[in-house]
Motif scaffolding. Structure first.
Motif, PDB file in Angstrom:
ATOM      1  N   GLU A 129      41.445  41.393  28.632  1.00 22.77           N
ATOM      2  CA  GLU A 129      41.735  40.534  27.492  1.00 22.77           C
ATOM      3  C   GLU A 129      41.624  39.060  27.869  1.00 22.77           C
ATOM      4  O   GLU A 129      40.996  38.276  27.142  1.00 22.77           O
ATOM      5  N   ILE A 130      42.186  38.668  29.003  1.00 26.84           N
ATOM      6  CA  ILE A 130      42.220  37.243  29.347  1.00 26.84           C
ATOM      7  C   ILE A 130      40.882  36.755  29.916  1.00 26.84           C
ATOM      8  O   ILE A 130      40.635  35.548  29.971  1.00 26.84           O
ATOM      9  N   THR A 131      40.019  37.692  30.341  1.00 21.64           N
ATOM     10  CA  THR A 131      38.691  37.294  30.851  1.00 21.64           C
ATOM     11  C   THR A 131      37.573  37.691  29.887  1.00 21.64           C
ATOM     12  O   THR A 131      36.399  37.622  30.258  1.00 21.64           O
ATOM     13  N   ARG A 132      37.959  38.110  28.693  1.00 27.12           N
ATOM     14  CA  ARG A 132      36.999  38.580  27.687  1.00 27.12           C
ATOM     15  C   ARG A 132      36.100  39.663  28.295  1.00 27.12           C
ATOM     16  O   ARG A 132      34.867  39.563  28.288  1.00 27.12           O
ATOM     17  N   ASN A 133      36.789  40.651  28.863  1.00 26.89           N
ATOM     18  CA  ASN A 133      36.116  41.802  29.484  1.00 26.89           C
ATOM     19  C   ASN A 133      35.181  41.355  30.614  1.00 26.89           C
ATOM     20  O   ASN A 133      34.069  41.856  30.775  1.00 26.89           O
ATOM     21  N   PHE A 134      35.688  40.421  31.410  1.00 30.60           N
ATOM     22  CA  PHE A 134      34.939  39.917  32.570  1.00 30.60           C
ATOM     23  C   PHE A 134      33.557  39.415  32.154  1.00 30.60           C
ATOM     24  O   PHE A 134      32.546  39.707  32.806  1.00 30.60           O
ATOM     25  N   SER A 135      33.533  38.655  31.085  1.00 29.57           N
ATOM     26  CA  SER A 135      32.256  38.157  30.569  1.00 29.57           C
ATOM     27  C   SER A 135      31.741  37.001  31.423  1.00 29.57           C
ATOM     28  O   SER A 135      32.500  36.326  32.120  1.00 29.57           O
ATOM     29  N   ASP A 136      30.451  36.770  31.335  1.00 25.34           N
ATOM     30  CA  ASP A 136      29.829  35.676  32.083  1.00 25.34           C
ATOM     31  C   ASP A 136      30.362  34.322  31.615  1.00 25.34           C
ATOM     32  O   ASP A 136      30.322  33.337  32.375  1.00 25.34           O
ATOM     33  N   ASP A 137      30.867  34.261  30.385  1.00 28.08           N
ATOM     34  CA  ASP A 137      31.408  33.002  29.867  1.00 28.08           C
ATOM     35  C   ASP A 137      32.634  32.551  30.662  1.00 28.08           C
ATOM     36  O   ASP A 137      32.928  31.350  30.731  1.00 28.08           O
ATOM     37  N   THR A 138      33.342  33.512  31.249  1.00 31.65           N
ATOM     38  CA  THR A 138      34.540  33.164  32.008  1.00 31.65           C
ATOM     39  C   THR A 138      34.301  33.209  33.515  1.00 31.65           C
ATOM     40  O   THR A 138      35.223  32.970  34.289  1.00 31.65           O
ATOM     41  N   LEU A 139      33.072  33.512  33.927  1.00 30.01           N
ATOM     42  CA  LEU A 139      32.747  33.590  35.354  1.00 30.01           C
ATOM     43  C   LEU A 139      32.723  32.189  35.957  1.00 30.01           C
ATOM     44  O   LEU A 139      31.997  31.311  35.497  1.00 30.01           O
ATOM     45  N   ILE A 140      33.512  31.968  37.010  1.00 28.86           N
ATOM     46  CA  ILE A 140      33.566  30.637  37.633  1.00 28.86           C
ATOM     47  C   ILE A 140      33.166  30.665  39.103  1.00 28.86           C
ATOM     48  O   ILE A 140      33.084  29.613  39.743  1.00 28.86           O
ATOM     49  N   GLY A 141      32.884  31.838  39.642  1.00 28.36           N
ATOM     50  CA  GLY A 141      32.477  31.900  41.045  1.00 28.36           C
ATOM     51  C   GLY A 141      32.020  33.288  41.436  1.00 28.36           C
ATOM     52  O   GLY A 141      32.485  34.291  40.884  1.00 28.36           O
ATOM     53  N   VAL A 142      31.088  33.335  42.385  1.00 25.80           N
ATOM     54  CA  VAL A 142      30.586  34.607  42.903  1.00 25.80           C
ATOM     55  C   VAL A 142      30.567  34.521  44.425  1.00 25.80           C
ATOM     56  O   VAL A 142      30.022  33.566  44.994  1.00 25.80           O
ATOM     57  N   GLY A 143      31.175  35.498  45.080  1.00 24.02           N
ATOM     58  CA  GLY A 143      31.180  35.540  46.533  1.00 24.02           C
ATOM     59  C   GLY A 143      30.527  36.798  47.044  1.00 24.02           C
ATOM     60  O   GLY A 143      29.994  37.603  46.276  1.00 24.02           O
ATOM     61  N   SER A 144      30.569  36.977  48.373  1.00 19.17           N
ATOM     62  CA  SER A 144      29.927  38.139  48.986  1.00 19.17           C
ATOM     63  C   SER A 144      30.657  39.427  48.671  1.00 19.17           C
ATOM     64  O   SER A 144      30.076  40.510  48.724  1.00 19.17           O
ATOM     65  N   HIS A 145      31.959  39.340  48.323  1.00 21.63           N
ATOM     66  CA  HIS A 145      32.721  40.557  48.075  1.00 21.63           C
ATOM     67  C   HIS A 145      33.531  40.493  46.789  1.00 21.63           C
ATOM     68  O   HIS A 145      34.395  41.339  46.566  1.00 21.63           O
ATOM     69  N   ALA A 146      33.277  39.488  45.944  1.00 22.05           N
ATOM     70  CA  ALA A 146      34.081  39.383  44.727  1.00 22.05           C
ATOM     71  C   ALA A 146      33.413  38.458  43.712  1.00 22.05           C
ATOM     72  O   ALA A 146      32.556  37.646  44.056  1.00 22.05           O
ATOM     73  N   LYS A 147      33.835  38.632  42.464  1.00 22.31           N
ATOM     74  CA  LYS A 147      33.501  37.686  41.402  1.00 22.31           C
ATOM     75  C   LYS A 147      34.815  37.104  40.895  1.00 22.31           C
ATOM     76  O   LYS A 147      35.828  37.796  40.827  1.00 22.31           O
ATOM     77  N   VAL A 148      34.789  35.821  40.543  1.00 26.17           N
ATOM     78  CA  VAL A 148      36.006  35.134  40.123  1.00 26.17           C
ATOM     79  C   VAL A 148      35.859  34.701  38.668  1.00 26.17           C
ATOM     80  O   VAL A 148      34.854  34.084  38.291  1.00 26.17           O
ATOM     81  N   PHE A 149      36.873  35.034  37.865  1.00 26.63           N
ATOM     82  CA  PHE A 149      36.854  34.732  36.437  1.00 26.63           C
ATOM     83  C   PHE A 149      38.062  33.858  36.078  1.00 26.63           C
ATOM     84  O   PHE A 149      39.127  33.966  36.692  1.00 26.63           O
ATOM     85  N   LEU A 150      37.881  33.008  35.080  1.00 28.21           N
ATOM     86  CA  LEU A 150      38.973  32.178  34.587  1.00 28.21           C
ATOM     87  C   LEU A 150      39.741  32.937  33.524  1.00 28.21           C
ATOM     88  O   LEU A 150      39.147  33.535  32.622  1.00 28.21           O
ATOM     89  N   GLY A 151      41.067  32.928  33.645  1.00 30.32           N
ATOM     90  CA  GLY A 151      41.905  33.592  32.648  1.00 30.32           C
ATOM     91  C   GLY A 151      43.210  32.849  32.469  1.00 30.32           C
ATOM     92  O   GLY A 151      43.612  32.063  33.335  1.00 30.32           O
TER      93      GLY A 151
END
Length: 426
Positions: A129-151
């Motif tokens: 809900e807080i990341t809008r289903n992990f949408s690209d609109d909330t994506l703020i970072g990508v690492g080697s082992h994780a993706k980071v979303f704003l919520g």
């Protein structure tokens, strides 16, 4: 790794020689690196690793073990080696009983009097809900082992949601992902107790279905790397801002090194892992939960399958893959050079500084030629030379020649206190 030989050296091929030696039984031991052959007990562990290597080298791919199995067997080798070391310690001390095995918990600041803040156990539904289903609109970072979303959490706090296990190879290899859910939760809870003004705070976690995530406080100003590259608004950092950021960042590392028991080695200090908050407060980010446990810090096999090629890592780490406090000091020295020159690591100007500074005094005007030109001369030359000297002491080739983080804190605090008051207004 167990032979310390190149895969190919002229007409000599390691794999061919290794396979032939294995066929002759114990002859393969003659290929082991002599420096790690510490008695019969260590040789037995090396034998097990050699057998595993042989299975990974089978030509028919279907007969090779899965990476999950490789990780499990290496983990068993590690436990065997630790047990054998404890037995050796008991034998040398004349004691007939094994020492009590310590629990694998994250160290905390022994001086703290505050109980741990309750950690949020957030459901997958709420994260979606807080990341809008992990949408690209909330994506703020990508690492080697994780993706980071704003919520935004229910209490209104903005947060960085780190969804783990995005890389399938890392997911199988990293002990963090292979732990049972209860062990994962335990480690997260322990890390949440690491409370310091200059360490990014862990707010919550999620273990739901096949999803694992950790939730950290959000930095609206982004990382130091963002600021240096100009990818975030905020303009050019003033001289005073640079010194304040350097001091607050090193205070966070000092806390990990010298005010926890046992110490925590970060192993990945770089400008992208230094987050900026209001009033130029810097905080150390990306603590690796599982790898901070006793037993993981010394684990070369699982933590570094091959020597490091990170430009922030010290020479000895690049050769051996072993992380120490001295490696963190070296990495921070590179960050200091980035703050001084305004250029990211690997830039020719930074490499020139590393080579030239050991032969320069604190008063040398050559330092001024390397200072970030965006400062437009609005900095004290002697202070710039002092920062360069601190940085270059941190990046000494010999690990034992580098200062401790406590010494660096004292030096940078003195540097900030000596900054002319008029510079605070620039």
């Amino acid at each position: 790794m167990i032979t310390r030989k190149k895969a190919a050296d002229g007409n000599t091929y390691l794999i061919q020689n290794f396979i032939e030696a294995l066929k002759r039984g114990k002859k393969v031991r003659q290929m082991f690196d002599k420096e790690i052959m510490d008695g019969k007990k260590s040789i037995k562990v090396l034998d097990d690793i050699a057998k595993l290597a042989a299975q990974c080298l089978i030509l028919e791919d279907k007969l090779r073990p899965e990476m999950v199995e490789v990780a499990d067997r290496l983990r068993k080798c590690r436990k065997d080696l630790q047990l054998r070391r404890r037995e050796a310690m008991v034998e040398s001390s004349g004691n007939n009983c094994l020492p009590e095995q310590q629990t694998a918990s994250i160290p905390v600041d022994p001086t703290t009097k505050n109980p741990p803040t309750p950690l949020l156990n957030i459901s997958l539904a709420e994260l979606r809900e807080i990341t809008r289903n992990f949408s690209d609109d909330t994506l703020i970072g990508v690492g080697s082992h994780a993706k980071v979303f704003l919520g935004e959490l229910k209490d209104g706090r903005k947060s960085a949601v780190k969804k783990l296990g995005q890389n399938s190879v890392v997911k199988n290899l990293d002990g963090f992902f292979s732990e049972p859910d209860d062990e994962f939760v335990h480690q997260v809870q322990e890390v949440s107790r690491l409370k310091h003004d200059n360490v990014v705070q862990l707010l919550g976690y999620c273990v739901d279905e096949n999803i694992r995530a950790v939730i950290y406080e959000y930095s609206s100003r982004g990382s130091l790397l963002d600021i240096l590259l100009g990818t975030r608004p905020g303009g050019v950092l003033s001289w005073t801002q640079r010194v304040k950021i350097a001091l607050s960042a090193v205070q966070g590392i000092e806390f990990l090194h010298h005010k926890t028991e046992p110490c925590i080695i970060h192993s990945d200090i770089k400008s992208s892992n230094i987050l900026l908050f209001d009033n130029d407060v810097a905080k150390i980010a990306d603590l690796r939960i599982s790898k901070n446990r006793p037993g993981y810090l010394d684990d070369l096999i699982l933590d570094c399958v091959h020597p490091s090629h990170n430009v922030y890592d010290a020479p000895e780490c690049k050769e051996t893959g072993e992380f120490t406090r001295e490696n963190d000091v070296y990495s921070f020295g590179i960050v200091l050079l980035e703050l001084l020159t305004g250029r990211i690591s690997g830039h020719p100007q930074n490499r020139l500084m590393i080579v030239a500074m050991p032969g320069l005094s604190d008063e040398e005007v050559q330092v001024q030629q390397c200072v970030d030109p965006r400062l437009r001369g609005k900095y004290p030359p002697k202070a710039a030379a002092r920062m360069a000297a601190i940085a270059c002491r941190c990046v000494q080739d010999k690990a034992d020649s580098r200062p401790s983080m406590s010494i660096v804190v004292a030096n940078l605090r003195s540097l900030l206190e000596s900054t002319p008051s008029k510079l605070w207004l620039w």
